[in-house]
Design a protein around this motif. Structure first.
Motif, PDB file in Angstrom:
ATOM      1  N   SER A 141       6.746   9.229  -4.120  1.00 30.02           N
ATOM      2  CA  SER A 141       6.148  10.164  -5.086  1.00 30.02           C
ATOM      3  C   SER A 141       6.115   9.559  -6.487  1.00 30.02           C
ATOM      4  O   SER A 141       5.142   9.739  -7.231  1.00 30.02           O
ATOM      5  N   SER A 142       7.197   8.836  -6.843  1.00 26.49           N
ATOM      6  CA  SER A 142       7.245   8.198  -8.164  1.00 26.49           C
ATOM      7  C   SER A 142       6.171   7.126  -8.295  1.00 26.49           C
ATOM      8  O   SER A 142       5.535   6.984  -9.353  1.00 26.49           O
ATOM      9  N   LEU A 143       5.951   6.348  -7.217  1.00 25.61           N
ATOM     10  CA  LEU A 143       4.899   5.331  -7.262  1.00 25.61           C
ATOM     11  C   LEU A 143       3.532   5.974  -7.415  1.00 25.61           C
ATOM     12  O   LEU A 143       2.682   5.494  -8.181  1.00 25.61           O
ATOM     13  N   LYS A 144       3.325   7.068  -6.678  1.00 24.64           N
ATOM     14  CA  LYS A 144       2.036   7.764  -6.748  1.00 24.64           C
ATOM     15  C   LYS A 144       1.789   8.307  -8.151  1.00 24.64           C
ATOM     16  O   LYS A 144       0.648   8.312  -8.637  1.00 24.64           O
ATOM     17  N   ALA A 145       2.888   8.748  -8.794  1.00 24.63           N
ATOM     18  CA  ALA A 145       2.777   9.272 -10.161  1.00 24.63           C
ATOM     19  C   ALA A 145       2.814   8.156 -11.211  1.00 24.63           C
ATOM     20  O   ALA A 145       2.796   8.428 -12.414  1.00 24.63           O
ATOM     21  N   LYS A 146       2.882   6.900 -10.721  1.00 25.73           N
ATOM     22  CA  LYS A 146       2.957   5.721 -11.594  1.00 25.73           C
ATOM     23  C   LYS A 146       4.171   5.757 -12.521  1.00 25.73           C
ATOM     24  O   LYS A 146       4.119   5.273 -13.659  1.00 25.73           O
ATOM     25  N   ALA A 193      15.222  11.169   1.926  1.00 27.05           N
ATOM     26  CA  ALA A 193      14.708  11.974   0.811  1.00 27.05           C
ATOM     27  C   ALA A 193      14.468  11.089  -0.411  1.00 27.05           C
ATOM     28  O   ALA A 193      13.456  11.247  -1.118  1.00 27.05           O
ATOM     29  N   ASN A 194      15.368  10.147  -0.654  1.00 25.83           N
ATOM     30  CA  ASN A 194      15.197   9.214  -1.773  1.00 25.83           C
ATOM     31  C   ASN A 194      13.958   8.346  -1.576  1.00 25.83           C
ATOM     32  O   ASN A 194      13.243   8.031  -2.544  1.00 25.83           O
ATOM     33  N   PHE A 195      13.711   7.960  -0.326  1.00 30.91           N
ATOM     34  CA  PHE A 195      12.525   7.148  -0.069  1.00 30.91           C
ATOM     35  C   PHE A 195      11.254   7.940  -0.373  1.00 30.91           C
ATOM     36  O   PHE A 195      10.304   7.415  -0.973  1.00 30.91           O
ATOM     37  N   ASN A 196      11.235   9.193   0.014  1.00 33.54           N
ATOM     38  CA  ASN A 196      10.059  10.019  -0.283  1.00 33.54           C
ATOM     39  C   ASN A 196       9.915  10.267  -1.791  1.00 33.54           C
ATOM     40  O   ASN A 196       8.797  10.346  -2.311  1.00 33.54           O
ATOM     41  N   ARG A 197      11.054  10.379  -2.491  1.00 37.47           N
ATOM     42  CA  ARG A 197      11.005  10.466  -3.954  1.00 37.47           C
ATOM     43  C   ARG A 197      10.441   9.174  -4.541  1.00 37.47           C
ATOM     44  O   ARG A 197       9.680   9.199  -5.527  1.00 37.47           O
ATOM     45  N   PRO A 257       0.837  -1.213   0.000  1.00 37.59           N
ATOM     46  CA  PRO A 257       0.000   0.000   0.000  1.00 37.59           C
ATOM     47  C   PRO A 257       0.865   1.254   0.000  1.00 37.59           C
ATOM     48  O   PRO A 257       1.911   1.306   0.654  1.00 37.59           O
ATOM     49  N   ILE A 258       0.448   2.267  -0.746  1.00 35.77           N
ATOM     50  CA  ILE A 258       1.200   3.509  -0.842  1.00 35.77           C
ATOM     51  C   ILE A 258       1.207   4.232   0.509  1.00 35.77           C
ATOM     52  O   ILE A 258       0.163   4.363   1.163  1.00 35.77           O
ATOM     53  N   LEU A 259       2.391   4.667   0.922  1.00 41.95           N
ATOM     54  CA  LEU A 259       2.532   5.410   2.167  1.00 41.95           C
ATOM     55  C   LEU A 259       2.559   6.905   1.877  1.00 41.95           C
ATOM     56  O   LEU A 259       2.775   7.334   0.743  1.00 41.95           O
ATOM     57  N   THR A 260       2.384   7.683   2.928  1.00 40.28           N
ATOM     58  CA  THR A 260       2.633   9.122   2.817  1.00 40.28           C
ATOM     59  C   THR A 260       4.113   9.356   3.052  1.00 40.28           C
ATOM     60  O   THR A 260       4.876   8.420   3.300  1.00 40.28           O
ATOM     61  N   ALA A 261       4.556  10.596   2.995  1.00 38.31           N
ATOM     62  CA  ALA A 261       5.976  10.921   3.213  1.00 38.31           C
ATOM     63  C   ALA A 261       6.429  10.442   4.594  1.00 38.31           C
ATOM     64  O   ALA A 261       5.672  10.473   5.555  1.00 38.31           O
ATOM     65  N   VAL A 262       7.662   9.967   4.646  1.00 37.39           N
ATOM     66  CA  VAL A 262       8.218   9.415   5.881  1.00 37.39           C
ATOM     67  C   VAL A 262       9.171  10.424   6.513  1.00 37.39           C
ATOM     68  O   VAL A 262      10.031  10.997   5.841  1.00 37.39           O
ATOM     69  N   LYS A 267       7.136   4.055 -12.601  1.00 38.56           N
ATOM     70  CA  LYS A 267       7.856   2.906 -12.048  1.00 38.56           C
ATOM     71  C   LYS A 267       9.333   2.926 -12.426  1.00 38.56           C
ATOM     72  O   LYS A 267      10.194   2.482 -11.666  1.00 38.56           O
ATOM     73  N   SER A 268       9.661   3.442 -13.587  1.00 37.04           N
ATOM     74  CA  SER A 268      11.045   3.503 -14.034  1.00 37.04           C
ATOM     75  C   SER A 268      11.888   4.353 -13.077  1.00 37.04           C
ATOM     76  O   SER A 268      12.999   3.970 -12.689  1.00 37.04           O
ATOM     77  N   ALA A 269      11.362   5.514 -12.693  1.00 36.03           N
ATOM     78  CA  ALA A 269      12.073   6.389 -11.762  1.00 36.03           C
ATOM     79  C   ALA A 269      12.177   5.745 -10.384  1.00 36.03           C
ATOM     80  O   ALA A 269      13.208   5.835  -9.715  1.00 36.03           O
ATOM     81  N   ALA A 270      11.105   5.066  -9.966  1.00 37.06           N
ATOM     82  CA  ALA A 270      11.107   4.416  -8.652  1.00 37.06           C
ATOM     83  C   ALA A 270      12.154   3.308  -8.587  1.00 37.06           C
ATOM     84  O   ALA A 270      12.882   3.172  -7.592  1.00 37.06           O
ATOM     85  N   ASP A 271      12.253   2.523  -9.659  1.00 34.98           N
ATOM     86  CA  ASP A 271      13.180   1.380  -9.659  1.00 34.98           C
ATOM     87  C   ASP A 271      14.636   1.810  -9.521  1.00 34.98           C
ATOM     88  O   ASP A 271      15.468   1.054  -9.005  1.00 34.98           O
ATOM     89  N   LYS A 272      14.962   3.008  -9.975  1.00 34.29           N
ATOM     90  CA  LYS A 272      16.350   3.481  -9.917  1.00 34.29           C
ATOM     91  C   LYS A 272      16.795   3.836  -8.494  1.00 34.29           C
ATOM     92  O   LYS A 272      17.994   3.936  -8.227  1.00 34.29           O
ATOM     93  N   LEU A 273      15.834   4.029  -7.603  1.00 37.61           N
ATOM     94  CA  LEU A 273      16.173   4.534  -6.267  1.00 37.61           C
ATOM     95  C   LEU A 273      16.560   3.442  -5.280  1.00 37.61           C
ATOM     96  O   LEU A 273      17.272   3.715  -4.310  1.00 37.61           O
ATOM     97  N   LEU A 274      16.106   2.203  -5.494  1.00 31.72           N
ATOM     98  CA  LEU A 274      16.444   1.133  -4.548  1.00 31.72           C
ATOM     99  C   LEU A 274      17.947   0.862  -4.494  1.00 31.72           C
ATOM    100  O   LEU A 274      18.520   0.826  -3.395  1.00 31.72           O
ATOM    101  N   PRO A 275      18.641   0.664  -5.622  1.00 29.67           N
ATOM    102  CA  PRO A 275      20.087   0.436  -5.527  1.00 29.67           C
ATOM    103  C   PRO A 275      20.835   1.608  -4.902  1.00 29.67           C
ATOM    104  O   PRO A 275      21.845   1.414  -4.216  1.00 29.67           O
TER     105      PRO A 275
END
Length: 291
Positions: free
Chosen positions: A138-143, A131-135, A82-87, A145-153
């Motif tokens: 935001s990327s998930l909320k904006a759908k 800050a990366n987690f909140n980004r 489930p999508i979270l709010t900012a942490v 996924k490409s931007a979101a996937d880059k942040l985990l590594p």
């Protein structure tokens, strides 16, 4: 049941080592000057321990391994949670942060500079991690996924850097605290046992951090730390029995028994080749209890 017992054992062991050290080395206690050390040396040792205790208190809240792993665990779900709010990152003492970045002349100039730089870098990396987690959210909320996937590594790397800075700071302080304890424990009958316990507690904490590291533990370093703990335990077992102090010696022997149980538990987890969620949660509790 085994995990709960191990958690209870390590909380006792870690709490005793810290409590006994603070009782002997804590601030605000009037001490007579030992014949071996001058009043100025005792005062300087006091200041070193005050700084060390402030650093421990700050690091405990600055880098909370359980929270870091929760963030990474959420990101690993790849948008299926489930999508979270900012942490908001865990709060820490601004007073302690101000004091640790300005160490006094009880350290040499190079150490003061390195401590300041290390803490400042740690603050910055921690800020970027959240800050990366909140980004990511935001990327998930904006759908996107490409931007979101880059942040985990990126956050994997930052989490490792936070752990490394935390350990480097404690390593920097270790030689100074060892010397300070020699001064402050000079007249204490447990002056050899207490530092031995503190060294082992620090090594156990380092082992726990390595076990919890995502995406996978650093097995080579983990083996080196385990060997270090084996050596520390062997040295501690060879320390002389202090006659006339049965209670203190019993607690010391109990601590050594808990350390042996700790090593068996880590070896058991290593032999499985993977970590269950329950084991990771238990290891996180160990980390908090030994901080």
């Amino acid at each position: 049941m085994k995990g709960n017992l191990m958690r209870k054992n390590l909380m006792f062991a870690g709490a005793f080592a810290v409590t006994l050290m603070l009782a002997a080395c804590g601030s605000g206690v009037q001490r007579k000057t030992s014949e071996k050390y001058s009043a100025a040396e005792v005062e300087q040792a006091d200041k070193v321990m005050k700084y060390y205790n402030a650093s421990l208190a700050l690091l405990k809240n600055l880098v909370v391994e359980k929270d870091v792993n929760s963030v990474l665990g959420y990101m690993e779900q790849n948008g299926d949670a489930p999508i979270l709010t900012a942490v908001v990152p865990p709060a820490f003492s601004q007073k302690d942060s101000a004091s640790v970045v300005n160490p006094g002349t009880y350290f040499n100039e190079e150490t003061r500079r390195n401590l300041k730089q290390s803490f400042m870098q740690l603050f910055q990396i921690r800020k970027q991690f959240y800050a990366n987690f909140n980004r990511y959210l935001s990327s998930l909320k904006a759908k996107d996924k490409s931007a979101a996937d880059k942040l985990l590594p990126v956050n994997y790397r930052l989490s490792v850097e936070m752990a490394e800075y935390k350990e480097n700071i404690l390593d920097m302080l270790s030689s100074f605290t060892e010397e300070a304890q020699k001064v402050l424990l000079n007249d204490n009958p447990m002056k050899e046992q207490i530092p031995a316990m503190n060294r082992m507690s620090a090594t156990m904490q380092s082992i726990l951090q390595l076990c919890m590291r995502k995406p996978s533990p650093d097995m080579a370093r983990l083996d080196m730390k385990m060997m270090k703990l084996v050596i520390q335990l062997d040295i501690a077992k060879r320390l002389p029995t202090m006659e006339g102090h049965p209670r203190e010696m019993k607690i010391f022997r109990d601590f050594l028994a808990h350390a042996e149980t700790f090593m068996k538990e880590v070896q058991h987890i290593k032999s499985q080749g993977s970590y269950t969620a329950d084991e990771m949660e238990t290891l996180g509790t160990y980390g908090l209890s030994l901080n």
